[in-house]
Motif scaffolding. Sequence first.
Motif, PDB file in Angstrom:
ATOM      1  N   TYR A  64       4.079  48.262 100.810  1.00 53.18           N
ATOM      2  CA  TYR A  64       3.239  48.857 101.848  1.00 53.18           C
ATOM      3  C   TYR A  64       1.758  48.557 101.595  1.00 53.18           C
ATOM      4  O   TYR A  64       1.019  48.187 102.517  1.00 53.18           O
ATOM      5  N   ILE A  65       1.318  48.676 100.354  1.00 49.22           N
ATOM      6  CA  ILE A  65      -0.088  48.399 100.030  1.00 49.22           C
ATOM      7  C   ILE A  65      -0.411  46.924 100.253  1.00 49.22           C
ATOM      8  O   ILE A  65      -1.472  46.586 100.789  1.00 49.22           O
ATOM      9  N   VAL A  66       0.502  46.033  99.875  1.00 47.76           N
ATOM     10  CA  VAL A  66       0.279  44.595 100.085  1.00 47.76           C
ATOM     11  C   VAL A  66       0.171  44.291 101.580  1.00 47.76           C
ATOM     12  O   VAL A  66      -0.719  43.538 102.008  1.00 47.76           O
ATOM     13  N   ILE A  67       1.060  44.861 102.383  1.00 46.21           N
ATOM     14  CA  ILE A  67       1.001  44.653 103.835  1.00 46.21           C
ATOM     15  C   ILE A  67      -0.324  45.180 104.379  1.00 46.21           C
ATOM     16  O   ILE A  67      -0.964  44.536 105.220  1.00 46.21           O
ATOM     17  N   TRP A  68      -0.750  46.346 103.916  1.00 42.03           N
ATOM     18  CA  TRP A  68      -2.013  46.941 104.355  1.00 42.03           C
ATOM     19  C   TRP A  68      -3.172  46.002 104.034  1.00 42.03           C
ATOM     20  O   TRP A  68      -3.989  45.688 104.903  1.00 42.03           O
ATOM     21  N   VAL A  69      -3.270  45.536 102.796  1.00 44.67           N
ATOM     22  CA  VAL A  69      -4.390  44.698 102.370  1.00 44.67           C
ATOM     23  C   VAL A  69      -4.399  43.370 103.120  1.00 44.67           C
ATOM     24  O   VAL A  69      -5.447  42.918 103.603  1.00 44.67           O
ATOM     25  N   ILE A  70      -3.238  42.735 103.242  1.00 41.23           N
ATOM     26  CA  ILE A  70      -3.179  41.448 103.940  1.00 41.23           C
ATOM     27  C   ILE A  70      -3.527  41.617 105.414  1.00 41.23           C
ATOM     28  O   ILE A  70      -4.293  40.815 105.976  1.00 41.23           O
ATOM     29  N   SER A  71      -3.019  42.659 106.052  1.00 43.51           N
ATOM     30  CA  SER A  71      -3.305  42.879 107.473  1.00 43.51           C
ATOM     31  C   SER A  71      -4.791  43.123 107.710  1.00 43.51           C
ATOM     32  O   SER A  71      -5.394  42.542 108.623  1.00 43.51           O
ATOM     33  N   VAL A  72      -5.398  43.965 106.883  1.00 44.20           N
ATOM     34  CA  VAL A  72      -6.823  44.258 107.060  1.00 44.20           C
ATOM     35  C   VAL A  72      -7.656  43.020 106.727  1.00 44.20           C
ATOM     36  O   VAL A  72      -8.662  42.753 107.400  1.00 44.20           O
ATOM     37  N   ALA A  73      -7.244  42.225 105.754  1.00 45.25           N
ATOM     38  CA  ALA A  73      -7.985  41.004 105.425  1.00 45.25           C
ATOM     39  C   ALA A  73      -7.942  40.010 106.580  1.00 45.25           C
ATOM     40  O   ALA A  73      -8.961  39.422 106.944  1.00 45.25           O
ATOM     41  N   VAL A  74      -6.767  39.855 107.185  1.00 46.88           N
ATOM     42  CA  VAL A  74      -6.642  38.937 108.322  1.00 46.88           C
ATOM     43  C   VAL A  74      -7.484  39.441 109.498  1.00 46.88           C
ATOM     44  O   VAL A  74      -8.190  38.658 110.151  1.00 46.88           O
ATOM     45  N   VAL A  75      -7.420  40.740 109.757  1.00 48.75           N
ATOM     46  CA  VAL A  75      -8.208  41.297 110.865  1.00 48.75           C
ATOM     47  C   VAL A  75      -9.702  41.139 110.592  1.00 48.75           C
ATOM     48  O   VAL A  75     -10.469  40.796 111.495  1.00 48.75           O
ATOM     49  N   SER A  76     -10.127  41.380 109.351  1.00 51.79           N
ATOM     50  CA  SER A  76     -11.563  41.270 109.058  1.00 51.79           C
ATOM     51  C   SER A  76     -12.050  39.829 109.113  1.00 51.79           C
ATOM     52  O   SER A  76     -13.215  39.584 109.416  1.00 51.79           O
ATOM     53  N   ILE A  77     -11.173  38.866 108.831  1.00 49.88           N
ATOM     54  CA  ILE A  77     -11.562  37.465 108.960  1.00 49.88           C
ATOM     55  C   ILE A  77     -11.689  37.085 110.432  1.00 49.88           C
ATOM     56  O   ILE A  77     -12.637  36.394 110.824  1.00 49.88           O
ATOM     57  N   MET A  78     -10.747  37.550 111.251  1.00 47.22           N
ATOM     58  CA  MET A  78     -10.750  37.181 112.669  1.00 47.22           C
ATOM     59  C   MET A  78     -11.815  37.935 113.452  1.00 47.22           C
ATOM     60  O   MET A  78     -12.466  37.350 114.321  1.00 47.22           O
ATOM     61  N   ASP A  79     -11.983  39.231 113.159  1.00 43.97           N
ATOM     62  CA  ASP A  79     -12.951  40.054 113.893  1.00 43.97           C
ATOM     63  C   ASP A  79     -13.474  41.142 112.954  1.00 43.97           C
ATOM     64  O   ASP A  79     -12.881  42.224 112.854  1.00 43.97           O
ATOM     65  N   PRO A  80     -14.579  40.879 112.235  1.00 46.62           N
ATOM     66  CA  PRO A  80     -15.058  41.800 111.199  1.00 46.62           C
ATOM     67  C   PRO A  80     -15.251  43.257 111.639  1.00 46.62           C
ATOM     68  O   PRO A  80     -14.897  44.159 110.891  1.00 46.62           O
ATOM     69  N   PRO A  81     -15.778  43.548 112.822  1.00 47.44           N
ATOM     70  CA  PRO A  81     -15.929  44.964 113.180  1.00 47.44           C
ATOM     71  C   PRO A  81     -14.589  45.715 113.324  1.00 47.44           C
ATOM     72  O   PRO A  81     -14.538  46.934 113.200  1.00 47.44           O
ATOM     73  N   MET A  82     -13.517  44.982 113.550  1.00 45.93           N
ATOM     74  CA  MET A  82     -12.216  45.631 113.726  1.00 45.93           C
ATOM     75  C   MET A  82     -11.570  46.038 112.402  1.00 45.93           C
ATOM     76  O   MET A  82     -10.547  46.724 112.400  1.00 45.93           O
ATOM     77  N   VAL A  85     -11.360  49.727 112.163  1.00 45.57           N
ATOM     78  CA  VAL A  85     -10.295  50.243 113.030  1.00 45.57           C
ATOM     79  C   VAL A  85      -8.925  50.013 112.392  1.00 45.57           C
ATOM     80  O   VAL A  85      -8.060  50.894 112.419  1.00 45.57           O
ATOM     81  N   ALA A  86      -8.728  48.856 111.792  1.00 43.11           N
ATOM     82  CA  ALA A  86      -7.448  48.560 111.136  1.00 43.11           C
ATOM     83  C   ALA A  86      -7.209  49.505 109.962  1.00 43.11           C
ATOM     84  O   ALA A  86      -6.103  50.017 109.778  1.00 43.11           O
ATOM     85  N   ASN A  87      -8.242  49.752 109.159  1.00 46.25           N
ATOM     86  CA  ASN A  87      -8.100  50.693 108.049  1.00 46.25           C
ATOM     87  C   ASN A  87      -7.819  52.102 108.554  1.00 46.25           C
ATOM     88  O   ASN A  87      -6.994  52.818 107.987  1.00 46.25           O
ATOM     89  N   ALA A  88      -8.482  52.509 109.620  1.00 44.69           N
ATOM     90  CA  ALA A  88      -8.233  53.841 110.186  1.00 44.69           C
ATOM     91  C   ALA A  88      -6.808  53.944 110.718  1.00 44.69           C
ATOM     92  O   ALA A  88      -6.134  54.969 110.523  1.00 44.69           O
ATOM     93  N   ALA A  89      -6.336  52.887 111.367  1.00 48.31           N
ATOM     94  CA  ALA A  89      -4.965  52.897 111.886  1.00 48.31           C
ATOM     95  C   ALA A  89      -3.946  52.985 110.748  1.00 48.31           C
ATOM     96  O   ALA A  89      -2.984  53.762 110.828  1.00 48.31           O
ATOM     97  N   PHE A  90      -4.149  52.216 109.688  1.00 50.15           N
ATOM     98  CA  PHE A  90      -3.230  52.294 108.554  1.00 50.15           C
ATOM     99  C   PHE A  90      -3.294  53.660 107.883  1.00 50.15           C
ATOM    100  O   PHE A  90      -2.282  54.198 107.440  1.00 50.15           O
ATOM    101  N   THR A  91      -4.488  54.240 107.802  1.00 46.22           N
ATOM    102  CA  THR A  91      -4.612  55.574 107.211  1.00 46.22           C
ATOM    103  C   THR A  91      -3.865  56.602 108.042  1.00 46.22           C
ATOM    104  O   THR A  91      -3.122  57.435 107.498  1.00 46.22           O
ATOM    105  N   LEU A  92      -4.030  56.566 109.359  1.00 45.60           N
ATOM    106  CA  LEU A  92      -3.308  57.504 110.219  1.00 45.60           C
ATOM    107  C   LEU A  92      -1.802  57.301 110.126  1.00 45.60           C
ATOM    108  O   LEU A  92      -1.036  58.266 110.069  1.00 45.60           O
ATOM    109  N   PHE A  93      -1.360  56.050 110.088  1.00 44.60           N
ATOM    110  CA  PHE A  93       0.070  55.771 109.963  1.00 44.60           C
ATOM    111  C   PHE A  93       0.602  56.261 108.617  1.00 44.60           C
ATOM    112  O   PHE A  93       1.716  56.785 108.540  1.00 44.60           O
TER     113      PHE A  93
END
Length: 142
Positions: A64-82, A85-93
């Motif tokens: 779960y932590i690996v999926i979280w880190v990879i997902s947020v890294a990909v999102v931050s590379i593609m769109d840094p302000p998001m 939002v990705a971290n908040a979504a993972f935290t809520l989930f």
Amino acid sequence: MLTNSVINWVGFTIQVIGLLLITIELYLPPLAERLKTFLESIQFRLAGKPATKQYWNWVAIVAYIVIWVISVAVVSIMDPPMSIVANAAFTLFTVFLGVVIFVSKVFVRLGIVLGRGNVIGGVGLVLALIGFTIEISKMVFS
């Protein structure tokens, strides 16, 4: 349209399986005891020795932590302000998942107490409640 149908069938199927397990627990105690023995005898093996529950918990947490880190890294590379939002979504989930696991454990313990010590009734209760919740949430959000 197809998603609604799939969600309806998944909720219904989970609920029926849970109710079937509760029925087995209440009306067929010998079968429930044999089912419990069968499920307890199944062991996953890892490198020739049985994998423990603690091992699988660690595997799930690390995955779960690996999926979280990879997902947020990909999102931050593609769109840094998001990335926020990705971290908040993972935290809520994660909070939602923790609450679901806690409530499931409470219901399984309640089912064990009500089912005279057999875990089959507890698992059936949890599955029936999950299916019921899916159907109710479908009605609320429609």
